[in-house]
Design an enzyme around this catalytic site. Structure first.
Site, PDB file in Angstrom:
ATOM      1  N   ASP A 110       0.909  -1.217  -0.194  1.00  0.00           N
ATOM      2  CA  ASP A 110       0.092   0.016   0.089  1.00  0.00           C
ATOM      3  C   ASP A 110       0.725   1.004   0.029  1.00  0.00           C
ATOM      4  OD1 ASP A 110      -2.167  -1.671   0.524  1.00  0.00           O
ATOM      5  OD2 ASP A 110      -1.912  -1.472   2.516  1.00  0.00           O
TER       6      ASP A 110
HETATM    7  N1  URA Z   1      -1.090  -6.202   3.829  1.00  0.00           N
HETATM    8  C1  URA Z   1      -1.597  -4.766   4.068  1.00  0.00           C
HETATM    9  O1  URA Z   1      -2.550  -4.398   4.643  1.00  0.00           O
HETATM   10  N2  URA Z   1      -0.821  -3.885   3.312  1.00  0.00           N
HETATM   11  C2  URA Z   1       0.213  -4.097   2.432  1.00  0.00           C
HETATM   12  O2  URA Z   1       0.834  -3.203   2.073  1.00  0.00           O
HETATM   13  C3  URA Z   1       0.433  -5.293   2.638  1.00  0.00           C
HETATM   14  C4  URA Z   1      -0.196  -6.366   3.377  1.00  0.00           C
END
Ligand code: URA
Length: 256
Positions: A110
């Site tokens: 993310d």
């Molecule tokens: N899980 C999440 O919530 N975000 C990420 O970027 C990777 C795994």
């Protein structure tokens, strides 16, 4: 010897040694032991291959031999998108690594998530690492609001139901329990699925929203010395270990 009679290709052991499998001598032993295949057929000592075209494998695990393949490990900072380009003009992970040869991120983190991310032009490895069938483990350190109870941790371990279905068993360890009215705690979460915002949604589901999320491990690859935004080249043994992890049948997280 006339030019037309010159042997074509390179000795298999030389190609394997260059790919980091071991010394030429060690690779000869692998060939004699029948552990090396070329295009699906068991290699014999003396075989020659075109490393740009042949599919080599040791113990059934592919060995990337094409020239020009690169494998980078970067420490993604928060505030960087894991896409090749961003319509909003935000910094992308491709801005963190050399522009040439062109690489792409393996999976995604993310915008706000930090930590380890692979970038490569090795399509076969990328495809295997992201394929749910191979279920390569990833570990995250999550700073969460509050102090998760043993029951909340058990739910995370056993699987919680998200809007896209139940999560598979995970390894979850309470690394640090906060104190006081505004406490935050640290959870180490290991999952083998790659669902969108999975760790954040799992923690939300048990009432402990994530404040900060850092990926600390991708299968066999760990790294603690890369500064945020920095990258390095994977060593051949790490590439090999990733291929092995990405060829093992089935998910590898065992519930606690
Ligand atoms: N899980 C999440 O919530 N975000 C990420 O970027 C990777 C795994």
């Amino acid at each position: 010897m006339a030019a037309d009679d010159a042997p074509r290709g390179e000795r298999v052991q030389k190609v394997l040694a260059r790919a980091g499998i071991g010394s030429r001598r060690a690779c000869e032993v692998l060939i004699v032991e029948g552990r090396v295949t070329v295009d699906g057929r068991t290699a014999t000592l003396g075989d020659r291959v075109d490393p740009t075209a042949a599919a080599l494998a040791v113990d059934g695990v592919p060995v990337p031999t094409a020239p020009g393949l690169v494998h980078y490990l970067c420490n993604k900072p928060a505030g960087v998108v894991t896409t090749a380009s961003d319509p909003q003009g935000r910094r992308t992970v491709l801005d963190l690594v050399p522009a040439e040869p062109r690489v792409f991120p393996v999976g995604r983190l993310d915008y706000e998530t930090e930590g380890l991310l692979l970038l490569t032009n090795d399509g076969e490895l990328a495809q295997r690492l992201t394929h749910p069938r191979f279920g390569v483990e990833k570990t995250y350190l999550a700073e969460v609001v509050g102090v998760p109870t043993p029951a909340a941790i058990r739910r995370l371990r056993e699987g919680v139901t998200l809007d896209d279905g139940p999560t598979a068993p995970a390894r979850v360890v309470l690394v640090q329990a906060g104190t006081g009215p505004h406490a935050t705690s640290a959870l180490e979460v290991t999952i083998h699925e790659g669902r969108n915002r999975q760790v954040r949604r799992m923690c939300d589901e048990v009432g402990h929203p994530v404040r900060r999320l850092v990926r600390t491990r991708i299968g066999p690859v760990r790294e603690t010395r890369l500064e945020p935004g920095a990258w390095r080249v994977l060593i051949p043994a790490e590439v090999r270990a990733l291929y092995e992890a990405a060829c093992a049948p089935g998910p590898t997280v065992t519930p606690q």
